[in-house]
Motif scaffolding. Structure first.
Motif, PDB file in Angstrom:
ATOM      1  N   PHE A 121      12.968  22.881  75.520  1.00 54.93           N
ATOM      2  CA  PHE A 121      14.296  22.454  75.667  1.00 54.93           C
ATOM      3  C   PHE A 121      14.066  21.724  77.097  1.00 54.93           C
ATOM      4  O   PHE A 121      14.347  20.845  78.320  1.00 54.93           O
ATOM      5  CB  PHE A 121      15.297  23.300  75.881  1.00 54.93           C
ATOM      6  CG  PHE A 121      15.826  23.474  74.388  1.00 54.93           C
ATOM      7  CD1 PHE A 121      16.250  22.149  73.844  1.00 54.93           C
ATOM      8  CD2 PHE A 121      16.586  24.486  73.776  1.00 54.93           C
ATOM      9  CE1 PHE A 121      16.121  22.133  72.586  1.00 54.93           C
ATOM     10  CE2 PHE A 121      16.925  24.095  72.112  1.00 54.93           C
ATOM     11  CZ  PHE A 121      17.763  23.793  71.914  1.00 54.93           C
ATOM     12  N   GLU A 122      13.200  23.002  77.513  1.00 52.52           N
ATOM     13  CA  GLU A 122      13.264  22.717  79.410  1.00 52.52           C
ATOM     14  C   GLU A 122      11.388  21.505  79.442  1.00 52.52           C
ATOM     15  O   GLU A 122      11.676  20.201  80.562  1.00 52.52           O
ATOM     16  CB  GLU A 122      12.259  24.258  80.145  1.00 52.52           C
ATOM     17  CG  GLU A 122      12.976  24.954  80.350  1.00 52.52           C
ATOM     18  CD  GLU A 122      12.474  26.117  80.435  1.00 52.52           C
ATOM     19  OE1 GLU A 122      11.138  26.603  80.836  1.00 52.52           O
ATOM     20  OE2 GLU A 122      13.144  27.434  81.102  1.00 52.52           O
ATOM     21  N   GLN A 123      11.295  21.446  78.574  1.00 54.16           N
ATOM     22  CA  GLN A 123      10.226  20.363  78.242  1.00 54.16           C
ATOM     23  C   GLN A 123      10.357  18.679  77.997  1.00 54.16           C
ATOM     24  O   GLN A 123       9.789  17.788  78.043  1.00 54.16           O
ATOM     25  CB  GLN A 123       8.600  20.437  78.257  1.00 54.16           C
ATOM     26  CG  GLN A 123       8.260  21.901  78.565  1.00 54.16           C
ATOM     27  CD  GLN A 123       6.925  22.080  77.686  1.00 54.16           C
ATOM     28  OE1 GLN A 123       6.362  21.273  76.364  1.00 54.16           O
ATOM     29  NE2 GLN A 123       5.988  23.749  77.880  1.00 54.16           N
ATOM     30  N   CYS A 156      19.889  29.978  72.261  1.00 55.90           N
ATOM     31  CA  CYS A 156      19.109  28.431  73.553  1.00 55.90           C
ATOM     32  C   CYS A 156      19.968  27.276  73.415  1.00 55.90           C
ATOM     33  O   CYS A 156      19.894  27.666  74.715  1.00 55.90           O
ATOM     34  CB  CYS A 156      17.975  27.911  72.864  1.00 55.90           C
ATOM     35  SG  CYS A 156      16.444  30.012  72.158  1.00 55.90           S
ATOM     36  N   LEU A 157      20.398  26.416  72.717  1.00 61.29           N
ATOM     37  CA  LEU A 157      21.391  25.426  72.876  1.00 61.29           C
ATOM     38  C   LEU A 157      22.919  25.708  74.169  1.00 61.29           C
ATOM     39  O   LEU A 157      22.951  25.146  74.836  1.00 61.29           O
ATOM     40  CB  LEU A 157      22.166  25.213  71.527  1.00 61.29           C
ATOM     41  CG  LEU A 157      20.889  24.284  70.891  1.00 61.29           C
ATOM     42  CD1 LEU A 157      21.074  23.574  69.664  1.00 61.29           C
ATOM     43  CD2 LEU A 157      20.271  22.835  71.042  1.00 61.29           C
ATOM     44  N   GLN A 158      23.287  26.978  73.818  1.00 62.60           N
ATOM     45  CA  GLN A 158      24.512  27.408  74.385  1.00 62.60           C
ATOM     46  C   GLN A 158      23.931  27.499  75.851  1.00 62.60           C
ATOM     47  O   GLN A 158      24.805  27.230  76.676  1.00 62.60           O
ATOM     48  CB  GLN A 158      24.894  27.965  73.826  1.00 62.60           C
ATOM     49  CG  GLN A 158      25.827  28.303  72.626  1.00 62.60           C
ATOM     50  CD  GLN A 158      27.323  27.655  72.777  1.00 62.60           C
ATOM     51  OE1 GLN A 158      27.776  26.991  74.273  1.00 62.60           O
ATOM     52  NE2 GLN A 158      27.496  27.056  71.802  1.00 62.60           N
ATOM     53  N   ASN A 159      23.324  28.182  76.081  1.00 62.07           N
ATOM     54  CA  ASN A 159      22.593  28.181  77.757  1.00 62.07           C
ATOM     55  C   ASN A 159      21.990  27.139  77.969  1.00 62.07           C
ATOM     56  O   ASN A 159      22.101  26.828  79.402  1.00 62.07           O
ATOM     57  CB  ASN A 159      20.979  29.310  77.397  1.00 62.07           C
ATOM     58  CG  ASN A 159      21.343  30.817  77.472  1.00 62.07           C
ATOM     59  OD1 ASN A 159      22.393  30.691  76.959  1.00 62.07           O
ATOM     60  ND2 ASN A 159      20.693  31.591  76.334  1.00 62.07           N
ATOM     61  N   LEU A 160      21.183  26.142  77.563  1.00 66.52           N
ATOM     62  CA  LEU A 160      20.858  24.549  77.943  1.00 66.52           C
ATOM     63  C   LEU A 160      22.372  23.742  78.332  1.00 66.52           C
ATOM     64  O   LEU A 160      21.728  23.651  79.446  1.00 66.52           O
ATOM     65  CB  LEU A 160      19.880  24.418  76.730  1.00 66.52           C
ATOM     66  CG  LEU A 160      19.650  22.405  77.097  1.00 66.52           C
ATOM     67  CD1 LEU A 160      18.818  22.595  77.902  1.00 66.52           C
ATOM     68  CD2 LEU A 160      19.299  21.936  76.054  1.00 66.52           C
ATOM     69  N   ILE A 161      23.168  24.035  77.187  1.00 69.85           N
ATOM     70  CA  ILE A 161      24.101  23.277  78.492  1.00 69.85           C
ATOM     71  C   ILE A 161      24.907  23.821  79.322  1.00 69.85           C
ATOM     72  O   ILE A 161      25.275  23.114  79.771  1.00 69.85           O
ATOM     73  CB  ILE A 161      25.395  23.360  76.690  1.00 69.85           C
ATOM     74  CG1 ILE A 161      24.687  22.504  74.958  1.00 69.85           C
ATOM     75  CG2 ILE A 161      26.491  22.572  77.330  1.00 69.85           C
ATOM     76  CD1 ILE A 161      25.742  22.803  74.172  1.00 69.85           C
ATOM     77  N   LYS A 162      24.668  24.840  79.635  1.00 72.28           N
ATOM     78  CA  LYS A 162      25.893  25.487  80.459  1.00 72.28           C
ATOM     79  C   LYS A 162      24.599  25.769  81.935  1.00 72.28           C
ATOM     80  O   LYS A 162      25.015  25.748  83.169  1.00 72.28           O
ATOM     81  CB  LYS A 162      25.959  27.360  80.587  1.00 72.28           C
ATOM     82  CG  LYS A 162      27.017  27.563  79.138  1.00 72.28           C
ATOM     83  CD  LYS A 162      28.006  26.536  79.355  1.00 72.28           C
ATOM     84  CE  LYS A 162      29.321  27.256  78.425  1.00 72.28           C
ATOM     85  NZ  LYS A 162      30.808  26.710  78.372  1.00 72.28           N
TER      86      LYS A 162
END
Length: 789
Positions: free
Chosen positions: A446-448, A538-544
């Motif tokens: 997700f970071e890349q 991971c998706l929830q953290n990414l969205i936030k």
């Protein structure tokens, strides 16, 4: 006279009776033993008073009578006595003469027999010597076997043939020594034999202790050999099973589609053939058990077998407890676990050998008791130390070791079901470590990611993406290169990593002696955990994350849609691996659908939140002059900037790839909802600005200026920034502001008051309290125009 005479007669009669009684008593005294005269004399005193005096008188008379008789007898024999003495004196001279003659005769006889006597004594002495010699020879013939047996005993002791020595002692005690037990050396020998037995017991016990110490050191090697043999046997069975599988129709992915690893980390197919063919070693080949056998025989012969058995079992229990104690850092490397298992296997292999090689030294009940105690300790140790493992590769190697460990001991007849039950707990730990590992993998992906559609320049790049992710779109396939795929680069990467996770989870399920249905259930459950916990988190953290903008959020929504559609391909992937039909009653379904829906909803909510936050940032830039006399004739700058931002933002929504009808519907729905939410939030913020309690006064010019800004908002709503709204739906977001401002601009209070409460009222959306609050601010301005607003 008659009376006197009568009394005299009575006295005379009594006197006669007394005299008669005294005579009788005297006769009894003379004829009775002196020890028994007591009762007779007592009767004298028990009679009439003073009777004893008369008795004494009678007794004295009797004594005098006897004395006279003795004197008469002596006088009668005195002359004969004198004559006898005279004759005796005459004989004495003749007797002396005779004595001299006898002495002379005796002297001459002694002189004549002295030589004969000497010769006779010599003969007697020779006979005695001869008899002693014969007796000595006879006794020596009895003693020589005893001495020979004792000498043999000494030789046996020196050569450490203790069992034979005990047999020799038994013969000495029961056969030889009793024959010559009267001799001192036999007594000493008999006293020595118990001491020798004790020495043999001590020596054999010392040998046993050395054996126990040695076996403790060799347990590791014995266990390693036994586990290697079990591994080779399992590898051979796997190879045979693989040949059987190859002869049948095999699925796309087999249970052994990835080469299984043995406990050394080498592939099973690469196992050295020489190792497979090497001679099978047993515990007896590695360890000399003769001290145990010898000690057992010795204690059996000595009748103390029970003591030996109790000692051996007690010591082995102590050693079992020592073997079961793990090192504190055992969980850090697989070698620590391997050494721990080798020692335990070596211990029980030795016990199994002792069980079958001896009769009664250890029993099946004893080994079962040891194993149950060990099994509980092993499970507790593995449960504790495996919880420290954070590396899935280490947990997987631990699983392989546990399987080999269980198979090895099962081959020796020990029940290992609890170990395989423990593997289910270890599997959960393994899944947890996998989930943590894949959480980092997903986070890096997700970071890349650039959160932009994947560009493909040619057919090769397109096939490369399609080979990694099941994407099929007829319209996109018809387009010319270069073209873009709707999802971003993270989608095929996530899909590939989920497959890798399934492979990694499958590795643990191998060799667990479980059916394909159970393995299928394990894979599906672990995959569900990956999707619903790890990937969802991971998706929830990414969205936030704050750096994720509206464009990225929209792309995340598109990505989750594609991943959701790919879940059915993941189910087919698992089905091909396990060859279990998805129509099976107990087949677990993947929950990816709800996971990605939740992620989309969170992303949509974050879009609305970020839009509202951006609107609030623009609203904070508002700088109205609430006391201005007339408006500027144009809308405020902050509001125009806000509207331009909203237009450009919604253009991003409308310009998203919509080649797929689902994508278009999804992006359109999100854009419509975001636009409606933004307009409502803007209208609410503007209304709150007018009704702010800190705003005390407001002029009509300020109301007119505010009206211009609201008109710009209405124009924006009517310009259809997002297609799909019906009629003036979007403009209705500002209807409350519009009716309130019209009421003040037209100053149509009579109509408002006349039509208040009517469904057809022109100012139906104007709340009386809102209108009154704004009217108070306007009136205050009229009353105090010079006051600060």
């Amino acid at each position: 006279m008659n009376t006197v005479t009568l009394r005299a007669n009575m006295a005379e009669s009594e006197s006669l009776e007394t005299v008669t009684e005294h005579e009788r008593i005297l006769q009894e005294i003379e004829s009775t033993d002196t020890a028994c005269v007591g009762p007779t004399l007592r009767s004298v005193y028990d009679d009439q008073p003073n009777a004893h005096k008369r008795f004494m008188e009678k007794l004295d008379a009797r004594i005098r009578n006897h004395d006279r008789e003795i004197e008469k007898m002596c006088n009668f024999h005195h002359q004969g006595f004198v004559d006898a003495i005279t004759e005796l004196l005459k004989v004495r001279a003749d007797a002396e003469k005779l004595m001299g003659q006898v002495s002379d005769t005796n002297r001459r006889l002694q002189d004549a027999g002295r030589e004969v006597t000497a010769q006779t004594e010599e003969v007697i002495r020779c006979r005695i010597q001869q008899r002693n010699m014969a007796t000595t020879v006879e006794k020596l013939q009895l003693c020589i076997p005893v001495l020979e047996m004792y000498s043999k005993l000494k030789e046996q002791l020196e050569s450490k043939r203790y069992y034979s020595a005990l047999k020799t002692m038994e013969q000495l005690e029961n056969i030889y020594i009793p024959r010559v037990s009267q001799y001192r050396f036999c007594q000493i020998m008999a006293e020595t034999l118990p001491k020798l037995r004790e020495e043999i017991k001590e020596i054999s016990m010392s040998d046993l202790k050395d054996f126990l110490e040695s076996i403790r050191k060799h347990s590791d090697k014995i266990g390693e050999t036994a586990m290697r043999q079990a591994q080779q046997h399992r590898t051979f069975n796997s190879a045979v099973q693989k040949q059987v599988t190859l002869s049948c129709a095999k699925p796309l992915y087999g249970l052994n589609s990835r080469t299984p690893l043995n406990h050394n980390g080498l592939s099973a197919e690469a196992t050295d053939e020489e190792e497979m063919d090497e001679e099978v070693l047993t515990a007896q080949d590695l360890v000399d058990f003769s001290p145990v056998y010898r000690c057992l025989h010795i204690y059996t012969v000595l009748g103390d077998r029970e003591t030996f058995e109790n000692y051996y079992r007690k010591q082995r229990k102590k050693q079992a407890r020592l073997v079961l104690q793990p090192q504190s850092n055992m969980h850090e490397t697989v070698e620590g676990y391997r050494k721990y298992f080798n020692q335990i296997v070596g211990f029980f292999v030795v016990e199994d050998h002792i069980l079958h090689a001896t009769q009664g030294l250890v029993t099946r009940a004893f080994t079962d008791e040891l194993w149950n105690m060990a099994l509980s300790k092993i499970i507790a140790v593995l449960r504790t130390h495996s919880s420290y493992c954070s590396d899935p590769d280490l947990v997987l190697e631990l699983k392989n070791l546990i399987v080999i460990f269980a198979d090895t001991l099962q081959g020796y007849g020990f029940p290992v079901n609890r170990l395989f039950d423990l593997l289910f707990e270890v599997r959960d730990q393994y899944n947890e470590t996998l989930l943590k590992k894949w959480a980092l993998v997903f986070r890096d992906i997700f970071e890349q990611d650039n959160y932009s559609p994947i560009p493909v320049e040619n057919e090769e790049e397109y096939k490369s993406v399609v080979s990694r992710f099941p994407f099929h779109d007829a319209e996109i396939e018809k387009q010319q290169f270069p073209k873009k795929l709707p999802m971003s680069q993270s989608v095929p990467q996530i899909y590939a990593q989920v497959k890798e996770f399934i492979y990694a989870s499958l590795k643990f399920s191998e060799s667990l002696h479980r059916s394909s249905t159970e393995i299928d259930d394990m894979l599906r459950k672990s995959t569900n955990l990956l999707l619903t916990r790890t990937l969802s988190s991971c998706l929830q953290n990414l969205i936030k994350k704050p750096h994720i903008g509206l464009t990225e959020l929209v792309q995340i929504i598109i990505n989750t849609t594609h991943l959701e559609h790919a879940c059915k391909y993941l189910e087919d992937f698992i089905t091909n691996i396990t060859n279990v039909s998805p129509e099976t009653v107990h087949t677990t379904r993947l929950y990816g659908l709800s996971t990605f829906k939740d992620a989309r909803h969170a992303a949509e909510g974050e879009i609305y939140t970020k839009l509202n936050q951006k609107i609030d940032e623009f609203i904070q830039l508002a700088d109205y002059e609430w006391g201005m006399s007339e408006s500027d004739g144009r809308a405020s700058g902050y509001l125009m900037d806000l509207i331009n931002f909203l237009r450009s933002t919604f253009q991003v929504f409308t310009h998203l790839p919509n080649n797929n009808n689902d994508h278009a519907a999804m992006s359109g729905k999100v854009a419509q909802t975001a636009c409606m939410s933004a307009c409502k939030h803007l209208a609410t913020s503007l209304m709150q600005m007018l009704l702010d309690t800190e705003l005390k006064q407001i002029s009509m010019g300020a109301i007119q200026q505010f009206n211009l800004d609201v008109m710009q908002c209405e124009l924006f709503a009517s310009s259809e920034p997002v297609p799909g709204f019906q009629g003036d739906t979007l403009q209705l977001a500002f209807i409350d502001l519009r009716q309130l401002l019209d009421l003040f601009m037209v100053w149509d209070w009579s109509t408002y008051l006349a039509d208040y409460g009517q469904p057809t009222s022109k100012y139906l959306r104007v709340n009386p309290s809102t209108a009154l609050a704004l009217l108070e601010k306007y009136v205050l301005f009229l009353l105090f125009p010079s006051a600060q607003c």
